[in-house]
Design an enzyme around this catalytic site. Structure first.
Site, PDB file in Angstrom:
ATOM      1  CB  CYS A  38      -0.908   0.016   1.217  1.00  0.00           C
ATOM      2  SG  CYS A  38      -2.017  -1.420   1.305  1.00  0.00           S
ATOM      3  CG  ASP A 293       0.981  -0.650  15.833  1.00  0.00           C
ATOM      4  OD1 ASP A 293       1.965  -1.379  15.634  1.00  0.00           O
ATOM      5  OD2 ASP A 293       0.077  -0.488  14.991  1.00  0.00           O
ATOM      6  CB  CYS A 333      -4.033  21.530  24.590  1.00  0.00           C
ATOM      7  SG  CYS A 333      -3.620  20.665  23.061  1.00  0.00           S
TER       8      CYS A 333
END
Length: 390
Positions: A38, A293, A333
């Protein structure tokens, strides 16, 4: 002075007190190896991959047994195994047959074991489906939408599209009554086609959808051509919300499900909405363990299951250090009305462009647009549902 957590090499001062449990595992039985090529793949030929040039990247039965035995003991009474890649089915059907055998061997009375697998679907056949159905695996099938959308980036190594084969797999899973949902990457191919994408999946009878926004960058920080902006992601989600809302009782869209969980005072299923990054751990094919991950890099390695217990791995200083990366401040934030929901976003989307955890999440504008659109209706719905249960 903060206390030192004893009992583990490499452990050190904890900024959060007792080590939070590792609630689930993301296991890469074939590492980052894949049978697709991909264009947008995060793992493809990644220089930071510690195993890039190593051959035979498939988990052995011995490592699998050690993994299952140790984690079932640590995680009792609820054990969650998720298999990903690369492409996890490259480990072979026999690998997963051994997995369930080990789970049956080492599980204890009253223990609940959950298995899921994320796959491109190319290798699934009837034998695979029989195993997945018998042991109640949840399958996440990667499908980006109609043929021209999916095949724009999701091609094999001969540069042929994979859509037709994935559609066959979706039909096989449905026919064999295997529970599955769709993982759809939102890229430049479909970002402006939310309505078409949603209706495509609904026409197929899909009732569980996860939309994953794509953000990858050149070394100089320039967005890759398939990357979408925060504004594009926000518009996509807002259009999806309008289509989903009337049928929300029977169709699940993970982004809005997770948001509803947060509004109900529950811990959302998505770690991107957690206060810190410490809910799961990644296990590579050789037993190496990492906190995320997206950060399978030598600098974030926690240890290895062959020599470390899960209690020791949970107490590693690097795990605390990584968990705290979500707390790195950004001025925008601090003043944001949605801080209590997104908790500064995903470190991958903060770090990816310039290598700084203190940057703003690339999709911040998208989150704000989606929150503004959906929080009001979801809050009212959640209150109504909670009230009905009292």
């Amino acid at each position: 002075m903060l206390p030192v957590i004893p009992g583990a090499g490499g452990a050190g001062p904890s900024p959060h007190g007792p080590a939070p449990r590792i609630a689930s595992l993301l296991i890469k039985p074939a590492s980052a190896v894949c049978n697709l090529d991909c264009d947008y793949c995060f793992y493809l030929d990644r220089d930071a991959d510690p195993y890039l040039h190593l051959p035979g990247r498939v988990m052995t039965a011995e490592t699998l047994e050690r993994l299952v035995d140790g984690y079932l003991f640590y995680s009792h009474p609820l054990s969650v195994f998720s298999f990903q890649g690369g492409e996890p089915t490259l480990a072979g059907l026999n690998f997963f047959e051994k997995l369930v055998q080990f789970e049956e061997r080492y599980g204890r009375p009253g223990q609940s074991v959950s298995n899921s697998i994320q796959t491109n679907g190319l290798l699934l056949n009837e034998s695979w489906c029989d195993l997945l159905r018998e042991y109640h695996f949840l399958v996440g099938l990667s499908l980006d939408g109609p043929e021209d959308v999916h095949d724009r980036y999701r091609r094999n190594k001969a540069r042929h599209g994979s859509w037709a084969r994935v559609m066959q797999t979706a039909e096989l899973l449905r026919r064999k009554r295997v529970e599955f949902n769709i993982l759809c990457v939102v890229s430049a191919a479909n970002a402006g086609r939310a309505r078409e994408t949603y209706r495509f999946f609904r026409k197929l009878g899909i009732e569980h959808l996860q939309f994953i926004p794509l953000a990858e960058f050149q070394p100089d920080g320039a967005p890759m051509p398939y990357t979408i902006s925060g504004e594009e992601y926000g518009q996509f989600l807002c259009e999806i919300f309008d289509l989903w809302w009337p049928e929300r009782r029977r169709v699940r869209v993970r982004f809005f499900d997770n948001l509803a969980e947060a509004l109900a005072g529950q811990k959302p299923g998505s770690c991107a909405l957690h206060e810190t990054c410490d809910s799961y751990a990644v296990v590579e094919y050789n037993g190496d363990v990492y906190p995320c991950d997206f950060f399978v890099e030598s600098g974030w390695r926690l240890g290895n299951i062959e020599v470390d217990s899960w209690s020791e791995l949970a107490r590693r200083r690097k795990r605390y250090e990584f968990a705290a990366r979500k707390l790195d401040p950004h001025p925008a934030c601090a003043a944001c009305e949605y801080l209590h929901i997104c908790h500064r976003g995903c470190p991958k989307n903060r770090h990816g462009r310039h290598g700084r955890f203190e940057d703003l999440d690339w999709f911040c504008a998208g989150y704000k647009a989606a929150f503004a659109k959906s929080i009001g209706p979801l809050e009212r719905d959640v209150k109504k549902l909670l009230g009905a249960r009292r």
